[in-house]
Design an enzyme around this catalytic site. Structure first.
Site, PDB file in Angstrom:
ATOM      1  N   GLY A 129     -88.176  34.967  -8.859  1.00  0.00           N
ATOM      2  CA  GLY A 129     -88.884  34.375  -7.933  1.00  0.00           C
ATOM      3  C   GLY A 129     -88.428  33.459  -7.011  1.00  0.00           C
ATOM      4  N   GLU A 167     -86.756  24.898 -10.961  1.00  0.00           N
ATOM      5  CA  GLU A 167     -86.903  25.276 -12.166  1.00  0.00           C
ATOM      6  C   GLU A 167     -85.668  24.727 -13.391  1.00  0.00           C
ATOM      7  OE1 GLU A 167     -89.137  29.416 -12.022  1.00  0.00           O
ATOM      8  OE2 GLU A 167     -87.231  29.642 -11.841  1.00  0.00           O
TER       9      GLU A 167
HETATM   10  C1  A5P Z   1     -88.797  32.276 -10.706  1.00  0.00           C
HETATM   11  O1  A5P Z   1     -88.076  31.815  -9.851  1.00  0.00           O
HETATM   12  C2  A5P Z   1     -88.624  32.907 -11.899  1.00  0.00           C
HETATM   13  O2  A5P Z   1     -87.473  32.070 -12.588  1.00  0.00           O
HETATM   14  C3  A5P Z   1     -89.547  33.363 -12.878  1.00  0.00           C
HETATM   15  O3  A5P Z   1     -89.831  32.308 -13.692  1.00  0.00           O
HETATM   16  C4  A5P Z   1     -89.168  34.490 -13.592  1.00  0.00           C
HETATM   17  O4  A5P Z   1     -88.850  35.381 -12.447  1.00  0.00           O
HETATM   18  C5  A5P Z   1     -90.318  35.229 -14.119  1.00  0.00           C
HETATM   19  O5  A5P Z   1     -91.392  35.681 -13.464  1.00  0.00           O
HETATM   20  P1  A5P Z   1     -92.653  36.647 -13.845  1.00  0.00           P
HETATM   21  O6  A5P Z   1     -93.423  35.638 -14.910  1.00  0.00           O
HETATM   22  O7  A5P Z   1     -93.404  36.675 -12.666  1.00  0.00           O
HETATM   23  O8  A5P Z   1     -92.212  37.578 -14.373  1.00  0.00           O
END
Ligand code: A5P
Length: 232
Positions: A104, A110
């Protein structure tokens, strides 16, 4: 909605709800990014409306807006030294709890929030558990706009193919104003070693490899939810 995608959505929702139940009054909570974390944050918003007293740190501008819309009070990451608990998703997680994140585009915030968290709860559907990272999904690497092609050449020498992430007809820009290279390694045998190597490349800001950061995995699995602590 197809049968397959609705099964995945049910697994995500079940994992997210179980994680949201773990949050207690008075806690400072890291709010992850992505579709699974969003379900957990909406659930926290519901609990806040019922009287739960928490403060949050958002891992992206999108989640900042979501939290504000749910009346979850937010604090500035630079004004705190640690968080009690963070709930976040992952793109892939292996049996040692090494992860790929950043699908994302929120990997830097994060990772910083995960590092500062006493407990990092990862919530996923069953498709995210893998035997080896990188076999099925790319590794996002956030790079400076000025030097992205230098970073791309260095990453390519490590044996991957890189694609500069796009959003429609524009190059994707992270919340931090950087570009993201999605790197296909076709299987990562030494995630910890690769993370160290990537971080030494000039113009790389952060890699989406998260090593030793997840404390608990909650995985939606068919009709049930498994809660698994990180192996010693
Ligand atoms: C955001 O940058 C990502 O690290 C998300 O935590 C990861 O892509 C999981 O996303 P979904 O829950 O939409 O699969």
């Amino acid at each position: 909605m197809s049968k397959e995608s609705s099964a995945t959505d049910l697994e995500k929702a079940a994992a997210a709800r179980r994680a949201a139940e773990m949050v207690r009054d008075g806690q400072l909570v890291g709010l992850g990014t992505g579709s699974t974390a969003t379900i957990a944050i909406r659930e926290l918003g519901r609990r806040v409306k019922e009287g739960l007293k928490i403060e949050g740190v958002a891992t992206s501008t999108a989640i900042e807006a979501l939290a504000a819309s749910l009346s979850i009070p937010l604090v500035n990451f630079n004004e705190i030294s640690k968080l009690d608990i963070t709930i976040d998703g992952a793109d892939e997680i292996d049996s040692k709890f090494n992860m790929i994140k950043g699908g994302g585009g929120a990997l830097i915030r994060e990772k910083l929030v995960a590092i500062a968290s006493e407990k990092e709860i990862i919530i996923v559907d069953s498709s995210k558990r893998v035997a080896r990272l990188g076999d099925a999904r790319v590794l996002p690497v956030e790079v400076l706009r000025f030097g992205w092609s230098l970073a791309e050449r260095a990453l390519t020498k490590l044996g991957c193919t890189c694609v500069l992430r796009r959003a429609g007809d524009q190059v994707f820009l992270s919340d931090n104003g950087n570009y993201i290279l999605d790197c296909n390694f076709g299987g990562i045998d030494d995630p910890a070693g690769l993370e160290k190597t990537i971080k030494l490349i000039p113009a790389v800001v952060e890699s989406g490899l998260f090593i030793n950061l997840a404390s608990t995995l909650i995985v939606g699995s068919g009709q049930s939810v498994q809660v698994i602590d990180r192996p010693a």
